[in-house]
Write an enzyme that holds these catalytic residues in place. Sequence first.
Site, PDB file in Angstrom:
ATOM      1  N   ASN A   1      43.567  41.685  36.777  1.00  0.00           N
ATOM      2  CA  ASN A   1      44.925  41.649  37.305  1.00  0.00           C
ATOM      3  C   ASN A   1      45.013  40.573  38.378  1.00  0.00           C
ATOM      4  O   ASN A   1      45.563  39.494  38.171  1.00  0.00           O
ATOM      5  CB  ASN A   1      45.354  43.016  37.839  1.00  0.00           C
ATOM      6  CG  ASN A   1      46.846  43.106  38.095  1.00  0.00           C
ATOM      7  OD1 ASN A   1      47.438  44.176  38.008  1.00  0.00           O
ATOM      8  ND2 ASN A   1      47.520  42.005  38.395  1.00  0.00           N
TER       9      ASN A   1
ATOM     10  N   ALA B   1      37.878  45.330  37.547  1.00  0.00           N
ATOM     11  CA  ALA B   1      37.962  45.059  38.991  1.00  0.00           C
ATOM     12  C   ALA B   1      36.834  44.163  39.490  1.00  0.00           C
ATOM     13  O   ALA B   1      35.680  44.290  39.079  1.00  0.00           O
ATOM     14  CB  ALA B   1      37.965  46.347  39.804  1.00  0.00           C
TER      15      ALA B   1
ATOM     16  N   LYS C   1      44.645  55.192  32.006  1.00  0.00           N
ATOM     17  CA  LYS C   1      43.556  54.647  32.810  1.00  0.00           C
ATOM     18  C   LYS C   1      43.489  55.504  34.070  1.00  0.00           C
ATOM     19  O   LYS C   1      44.387  55.475  34.901  1.00  0.00           O
ATOM     20  CB  LYS C   1      43.809  53.184  33.175  1.00  0.00           C
ATOM     21  CG  LYS C   1      42.693  52.584  34.025  1.00  0.00           C
ATOM     22  CD  LYS C   1      43.095  51.249  34.612  1.00  0.00           C
ATOM     23  CE  LYS C   1      42.041  50.791  35.615  1.00  0.00           C
ATOM     24  NZ  LYS C   1      42.507  49.645  36.421  1.00  0.00           N
TER      25      LYS C   1
ATOM     26  N   GLY D   1      40.234  43.413  43.692  1.00  0.00           N
ATOM     27  CA  GLY D   1      40.879  42.292  44.352  1.00  0.00           C
ATOM     28  C   GLY D   1      39.973  41.351  45.111  1.00  0.00           C
ATOM     29  O   GLY D   1      40.446  40.378  45.697  1.00  0.00           O
TER      30      GLY D   1
END
Length: 262
Positions: free
Chosen positions: A207, A185, A97, A158
């Site tokens: 994530n 993301a 990635k 995030g």
Amino acid sequence: MLTLYGETFPSRLLLGTAAYPTPEILKQSIQTAQPAMITVSLRRAGSGGEAHGQGFWSLLQETGVPVLPNTAGCQSVQEAVTTAQMAREVFETDWIKLELIGDDDTLQPDVFQLVEAAEILIKDGFKVLPYCTEDLIACRRLLDAGCQALMPWAAPIGTGLGAVHAYALNVLRERLPDTPLIIDAGLGLPSQAAQVMEWGFDGVLLNTAVSRSGDPVNMARAFALAVESGRLAFEAGPVEARDKAQASTPTVGQPFWHSAEY
């Protein structure tokens, strides 16, 4: 089934391995979500000393899920290429990635360096999954460089904002109908993951939305179900939105007093 570089995966969810409360919670989250791949940074796997790094790698191996190394933190072509080559040796995989950050505040990908690095790595035999923006022209350049799949962001890493540029993402999906596109993301809720899957995107990488949630294990399951349901909805073909109401019950056979004419 998700197909990338000619290889098929049973899931359309990819899961990151950073920032979980404990290694055990990470392991349980992976086992619950059953993702196609788990992403890991070479720096993360090797941090905290040799014993800690080996323990982390052993934990990932125990899950049985394929590993997708990334070049997180790299800000130059040479740094990204070197990191990818090291990751190939450590993790024994040609998958990478590719991340090349151009701005420290937004963590926005540097698409110019990204194209250059992708060309080098693909010539070196890597299967490159580039983390990019939703810019159509930049994505075309990455395809010209030899990438067979792309990972456009929904929002900055995030943030959990969801698809902030819905129009651009839908244009990207429309103009690149045969290219696997994995949203990477910016997603914070399972409903946001379901939404982009309903638009026809091929997968989702998560994530922070899982690792920093109140209950990562259950959140991993929620996202796995959302990705699956979103894809099913896309394949089923949703009804088109209308400006006017349309009765779902037919008028044929109604009692005479419901007739428009008396």
